[in-house]
Each structure stands twice: as C-alpha cells, then as structure tokens.
Design a protein around this motif. Structure first.
Motif, PDB file in Angstrom:
ATOM      1  N   SER A   6       1.086  -1.430   0.186  1.00 28.92           N
ATOM      2  CA  SER A   6      -0.315  -0.206  -0.351  1.00 28.92           C
ATOM      3  C   SER A   6       0.620   1.385   0.245  1.00 28.92           C
ATOM      4  CB  SER A   6      -0.920   0.632   1.056  1.00 28.92           C
ATOM      5  OG  SER A   6      -0.158  -0.044   2.385  1.00 28.92           O
ATOM      6  N   HIS A   7       2.338   1.223  -0.142  1.00 26.45           N
ATOM      7  CA  HIS A   7       2.808   2.515   0.491  1.00 26.45           C
ATOM      8  C   HIS A   7       4.386   1.472  -0.581  1.00 26.45           C
ATOM      9  CE1 HIS A   7       3.278   6.572   2.355  1.00 26.45           C
ATOM     10  NE2 HIS A   7       4.485   6.124   1.648  1.00 26.45           N
ATOM     11  N   CYS A   8       4.726   2.590  -1.112  1.00 27.60           N
ATOM     12  CA  CYS A   8       5.757   2.486  -1.684  1.00 27.60           C
ATOM     13  C   CYS A   8       6.812   4.169  -2.718  1.00 27.60           C
ATOM     14  CB  CYS A   8       6.586   1.020  -2.473  1.00 27.60           C
ATOM     15  SG  CYS A   8       5.621   1.085  -3.865  1.00 27.60           S
ATOM     16  N   HIS A   9       8.213   3.670  -2.911  1.00 23.56           N
ATOM     17  CA  HIS A   9       8.584   5.041  -3.627  1.00 23.56           C
ATOM     18  C   HIS A   9       9.259   4.120  -4.994  1.00 23.56           C
ATOM     19  CE1 HIS A   9       7.202   7.516  -0.547  1.00 23.56           C
ATOM     20  NE2 HIS A   9       7.111   6.761   0.699  1.00 23.56           N
ATOM     21  N   LEU A  10       9.015   3.469  -5.740  1.00 24.37           N
ATOM     22  CA  LEU A  10       9.948   3.284  -6.741  1.00 24.37           C
ATOM     23  C   LEU A  10      10.289   4.365  -7.568  1.00 24.37           C
ATOM     24  CD1 LEU A  10       7.372   0.638  -7.810  1.00 24.37           C
ATOM     25  CD2 LEU A  10       9.336   0.258  -7.090  1.00 24.37           C
ATOM     26  N   GLY A  92      -1.374  11.612  -1.101  1.00 27.91           N
ATOM     27  CA  GLY A  92      -0.067  11.519  -0.085  1.00 27.91           C
ATOM     28  C   GLY A  92       1.096  11.336  -0.921  1.00 27.91           C
ATOM     29  N   GLU A  93       2.197  11.929  -0.199  1.00 29.11           N
ATOM     30  CA  GLU A  93       2.035  11.443   1.573  1.00 29.11           C
ATOM     31  C   GLU A  93       2.010  12.671   2.423  1.00 29.11           C
ATOM     32  OE1 GLU A  93       5.620   8.939   2.054  1.00 29.11           O
ATOM     33  OE2 GLU A  93       5.350   9.242   4.395  1.00 29.11           O
ATOM     34  N   ILE A  94       0.861  13.047   2.863  1.00 26.91           N
ATOM     35  CA  ILE A  94       0.298  14.913   3.427  1.00 26.91           C
ATOM     36  C   ILE A  94       0.414  14.542   5.072  1.00 26.91           C
ATOM     37  CG2 ILE A  94      -0.281  15.278   0.973  1.00 26.91           C
ATOM     38  CD1 ILE A  94      -2.869  14.814   2.533  1.00 26.91           C
ATOM     39  N   MET A 161      -3.453   5.239   7.590  1.00 24.65           N
ATOM     40  CA  MET A 161      -2.388   6.003   8.833  1.00 24.65           C
ATOM     41  C   MET A 161      -1.186   5.299   8.195  1.00 24.65           C
ATOM     42  SD  MET A 161      -3.158   8.128  10.012  1.00 24.65           S
ATOM     43  CE  MET A 161      -2.202   9.052  10.985  1.00 24.65           C
ATOM     44  N   HIS A 162      -0.487   6.001   7.388  1.00 26.16           N
ATOM     45  CA  HIS A 162       1.407   5.672   6.847  1.00 26.16           C
ATOM     46  C   HIS A 162       1.625   4.630   7.947  1.00 26.16           C
ATOM     47  CE1 HIS A 162       4.691   5.587   5.199  1.00 26.16           C
ATOM     48  NE2 HIS A 162       5.454   6.823   5.312  1.00 26.16           N
ATOM     49  N   CYS A 163       2.361   4.084   7.982  1.00 28.93           N
ATOM     50  CA  CYS A 163       3.782   3.404   8.883  1.00 28.93           C
ATOM     51  C   CYS A 163       2.972   3.210  10.208  1.00 28.93           C
ATOM     52  CB  CYS A 163       5.051   4.164   8.281  1.00 28.93           C
ATOM     53  SG  CYS A 163       6.500   3.191   9.524  1.00 28.93           S
ATOM     54  N   THR A 211       5.671  -1.681   1.940  1.00 27.01           N
ATOM     55  CA  THR A 211       7.408  -1.518   2.816  1.00 27.01           C
ATOM     56  C   THR A 211       7.951   0.395   3.167  1.00 27.01           C
ATOM     57  OG1 THR A 211       7.465  -1.700   0.533  1.00 27.01           O
ATOM     58  CG2 THR A 211       7.520  -3.652   0.979  1.00 27.01           C
ATOM     59  N   ASP A 212       6.975   0.471   2.553  1.00 24.96           N
ATOM     60  CA  ASP A 212       8.092   2.279   2.410  1.00 24.96           C
ATOM     61  C   ASP A 212       9.170   2.229   1.466  1.00 24.96           C
ATOM     62  OD1 ASP A 212       7.325   5.319   3.130  1.00 24.96           O
ATOM     63  OD2 ASP A 212       8.282   4.753   4.438  1.00 24.96           O
ATOM     64  N   ALA A 213       9.556   1.308   0.564  1.00 19.30           N
ATOM     65  CA  ALA A 213      10.750   1.128   0.314  1.00 19.30           C
ATOM     66  C   ALA A 213      10.764   2.297  -0.731  1.00 19.30           C
ATOM     67  CB  ALA A 213       9.954  -0.595  -0.385  1.00 19.30           C
TER      68      ALA A 213
END
Ligand SMILES: [Zn+2]
Length: 274
Positions: A6-10, A92-94, A161-163, A211-213
């Motif tokens: 649900s959340h990564c930064h490729l 997001g992300e905000i 709510m991320h991480c 992952t928030d990779a």
C-alpha cells in the motif's frame, strides 16, 4: 496468494538503475499491486508516470510535511491537474512531522490542511504521515472527517495511517474515524513491541501492509535497500503474530486496499480492469 504494497516509493533515485527488475521481483514474490506514493511535486509526477506504464501500479500524489515549505498555491492546482489521471488513487503522503521539523510547524499545518481540502474536492482518500505529532494529526483529521460527513457520504475508508507507530488505543480511534492502519516492516524490529500489539489487535478489516521502500527494510534485510518483494516477510510475520494463515492476511489487506483506493474502478494501461 496476491499481496498489495500500500505504500512504496519506486520513483526514489535508489531505484533509478533497476526499477523494472524491482517490479519483476515484486511480482515474482506475489506482490502484484503497488501504490507508489509521492512526497514532493517531482516525485508525484513520477509516481503517475510509473503507474501509467506498469500494470498493477497506482499513484498517490502529495507533498510530505518535510517539504511543506516548498508547497505553493500553484502546486495545489498542479496536483489537481495530475489527479485527472485515473491512475491517481489518493492524495499523499501528507501530514505532520514534528520529529525532524524540516518545515516549520505552522507551515506544515497549512500544507496539510490545504491538501486535505484538495482531497475533499476531488473525493479522494488520503495517505497520512504522522511522526511525533499524534495529537495534532488526530485533531486535523477529525475535522477533515467532519467536513466530509457534511457533504460527501463517503462509502469507503477516508484514508490510511501510513507506517503506523502509535498504540492500540490510537489505532482504534483512527479506525473509528474511518482510517485504515498500515503496518510496515518496522513491526519485525526487536524494539517494536508497541507496533506488534497493534498488528495483533486491530480487526483485519482495518489492516493494510506496506514496505515504504526504499526505506524500512524488515529485520532480515536491515541496512539494505528495501523493495516491494520484501513485503512477503512482513505479511508472514503478521500472520504468525495473529495466528492466522498468510493467505488470509494477503487476501484481507488486498481487499482493504481495493476498498480504500477504489482500485476496481481504475482501468489499467493495458485496458484491463485491476
Ligand atoms: Zn513513505
């Protein structure tokens, strides 16, 4: 088994040399759906580009509290224009980050509120970053939820709510407000007992995984670049914690992401529906 990151930064420069292989490895380990999340204007544009050219990848666009000081009125209209792409599934992300305070607190508040207002106008869910700012973030999001209930009979969750790093009580408050709770690889860290408690106790209907990779690799890969393929380790870890099969965790978290981001509505670049 299919997993949704649900959340990564490729779009992060750490993936500039081998992103296609990173995506391939993710798919090979069952991570078939990924949300690439923007943190400033440029990374938001890149998120949309990546989503437009890769099946199963979607974009969130927005400016992180660290970069709040750079956010202009023009940027808000640029975000609105970017959001015309059907691949954009969230703002997001905000949020607020009073741990590092890379932008002054009042500036962070303004950027957060302006982008929440944009999300309401566009009727998009939000991806929230909160660090050392539990109370003020909750206050602002409670107002946001209130504003939505006035004019927008929201069918699904309002955001994620991320991480998430708060305790069980806070997780429950957010769930009541309409937010999902996303657990990252940090849950595998030896000192993360609070996050393990949350992962054990929140209802499956409120859970997302991420992952928030390239950040926050799970314990077995600490010190390395993180990537979406490593989501499997976090999913298995949470399954073990909860005493539930990994397949159930995968299925429910994917279905929650689907509900939150309305992924079924998005027509893929190939013309197929997600
Ligand atoms: Zn992130």
């Amino acid at each position: 088994m299919n997993l949704t990151d649900s959340h990564c930064h490729l779009q992060d420069p750490k993936f500039s040399r081998d992103m296609p292989r990173v995506i391939q490895r993710a798919r090979a380990t069952a991570v078939t759906t990924m949300v690439v999340v923007g943190y400033d204007m440029d990374s938001s544009r890149r998120a949309v580009e990546i989503a437009q050219s890769n099946e199963g990848i979607f974009a969130a666009i927005g400016v992180h509290p660290h970069d709040a000081k750079a956010l202009t009125t023009g940027d808000i209209s640029t975000l609105a224009t970017l959001a015309e792409s059907p691949m954009v599934v969230a703002i997001g992300e905000i949020g607020l980050d009073f741990y590092r305070n890379l932008s002054p607190p009042d500036v962070q508040h303004r950027a957060f509120r302006e982008q929440l207002a944009l999300a309401r106008t566009l009727r998009l869910p939000t991806v929230i970053h909160a660090r050392s700012a539990d109370e003020p973030t909750f206050e602002v999001l409670a107002e946001h939820a209130e504003a939505i209930s006035g004019d927008w009979p929201a069918e699904g969750p309002l955001g994620v709510m991320h991480c998430f790093a708060g305790d069980v009580a806070l997780a429950e408050q957010y769930a009541d407000l309409g937010f999902l709770i996303s657990i990252a690889g940090t849950v595998t860290y030896p000192n993360a007992e609070k996050t393990r408690e949350v992962a054990r106790h929140i209802p499956l209907t409120s859970l997302l995984i991420e992952t928030d990779a390239p950040y926050l690799p799970p314990q077995s890969r600490r010190g390395q670049r993180n990537e979406p393929a490593n989501l499997v380790e976090t999913a298995n870890f949470i399954a073990e914690l909860r005493g539930e099969p990994p397949e159930l965790i995968a299925k429910e978290t994917a279905s929650n992401a689907n509900r939150l981001f309305a992924l079924d509505r998005v027509v893929q670049p190939t013309g197929e529906r997600a």
